[in-house]
Design a protein around this motif. Structure first.
Motif, short mmCIF file in Angstrom:
data_model
loop_
_atom_site.label_atom_id
_atom_site.label_comp_id
_atom_site.label_asym_id
_atom_site.label_seq_id
_atom_site.Cartn_x
_atom_site.Cartn_y
_atom_site.Cartn_z
N LYS A 23 -3.27 -21.71 -5.46
CA LYS A 23 -3.52 -20.38 -4.91
C LYS A 23 -2.19 -19.67 -4.78
O LYS A 23 -1.16 -20.30 -4.63
N LYS A 24 -2.23 -18.32 -4.80
CA LYS A 24 -1.00 -17.53 -4.73
C LYS A 24 -1.15 -16.42 -3.71
O LYS A 24 -2.23 -15.89 -3.51
N ILE A 25 -0.04 -16.07 -3.09
CA ILE A 25 0.02 -14.94 -2.19
C ILE A 25 1.37 -14.27 -2.42
O ILE A 25 2.35 -14.94 -2.74
N ASN A 43 -0.78 -9.13 -1.95
CA ASN A 43 -1.86 -9.59 -2.80
C ASN A 43 -2.07 -11.09 -2.63
O ASN A 43 -1.23 -11.78 -2.05
N ALA A 44 -3.19 -11.55 -3.13
CA ALA A 44 -3.51 -12.97 -3.14
C ALA A 44 -4.26 -13.25 -4.42
O ALA A 44 -4.78 -12.34 -5.07
N GLU A 45 -4.29 -14.52 -4.80
CA GLU A 45 -5.03 -14.91 -6.00
C GLU A 45 -5.60 -16.30 -5.78
O GLU A 45 -4.89 -17.23 -5.44
N PHE A 46 -6.92 -16.40 -5.96
CA PHE A 46 -7.64 -17.64 -5.73
C PHE A 46 -8.42 -18.01 -6.98
O PHE A 46 -9.42 -17.35 -7.29
N ILE A 55 -10.16 -14.72 -8.14
CA ILE A 55 -10.40 -13.60 -7.24
C ILE A 55 -9.03 -13.12 -6.79
O ILE A 55 -8.20 -13.93 -6.37
N ALA A 56 -8.78 -11.81 -6.88
CA ALA A 56 -7.43 -11.29 -6.62
C ALA A 56 -7.47 -10.03 -5.76
O ALA A 56 -7.30 -8.91 -6.25
N PHE A 162 3.74 -16.17 -4.66
CA PHE A 162 4.20 -17.48 -4.22
C PHE A 162 3.03 -18.45 -4.23
O PHE A 162 1.96 -18.14 -3.72
N ASN A 163 3.24 -19.66 -4.75
CA ASN A 163 2.21 -20.68 -4.78
C ASN A 163 2.06 -21.32 -3.41
O ASN A 163 3.04 -21.53 -2.71
#
Length: 164
Positions: A23-25, A43-46, A55-56, A162-163
């Motif tokens: 996951k990322k933020i 932002n975030a990314e899952f 999902i972002a 960032f992971n």
């Protein structure tokens, strides 16, 4: 508005259950062509399961502007899905699609007194982006999206994810 925020939170929770992937933020700077202003965003990314989809969600706050005694404040909340269509050792390319909610507030003074007004609008996002794979715990990225709706605009964004 509360219902939209609850939907975004539900997407966050569901994405944690669906995926064991990274996951990322992150944070970024953005420029909106219609608001003609620089903005700051998070932002975030899952990732969803083992698919090429993620999902972002993201949020952008554009720096307020004042012209002719009228101050405008604009922000947008986006619930996007990214589809990774190509990856190399140095970069991952993705398409962006999703929903946008934009809120505009203006206030100022006239001869007749102070005034204030606000309006919100829902739109669709379409775009593309790239993550630059450096082999670190973070990745620089760039994204270009167009929002179709009452507040049409092209948004160019760049920052770090960032992971975690």
């Amino acid at each position: 508005m509360k219902r939209k925020i609850l939907v975004v939170i539900a997407l966050f929770v569901c994405s944690f259950a669906w995926s064991q992937d990274q996951k990322k933020i992150g944070g970024f700077l953005a420029y909106g062509t219609e608001v003609e202003s620089l903005g700051i965003g998070v932002n975030a990314e899952f990732p969803i399961a083992d698919s090429k989809f993620s999902i972002a969600p993201n949020f952008i706050f554009y720096f307020p502007k004042e012209e002719f005694g009228i101050k405008s404040t604009i922000w947008e909340l986006n619930a996007n899905a990214n589809y990774y269509f190509s990856s190399t050792e140095s970069a991952s390319f993705y398409g962006v699609g999703g929903l946008n909610y934009t809120q505009v507030k203006v206030k100022g003074e006239t001869f007749f007194g102070d005034f204030s007004a606000s309006e919100g609008s829902i739109g669709l996002n379409l775009g593309a982006g790239v993550n630059f794979n450096l082999g670190k715990s973070f990745a620089p990225f760039a994204e270009l999206k167009y929002t179709i709706g009452d507040f049409d605009q092209l948004v160019l964004a760049g920052g770090l994810k960032f992971n975690f």
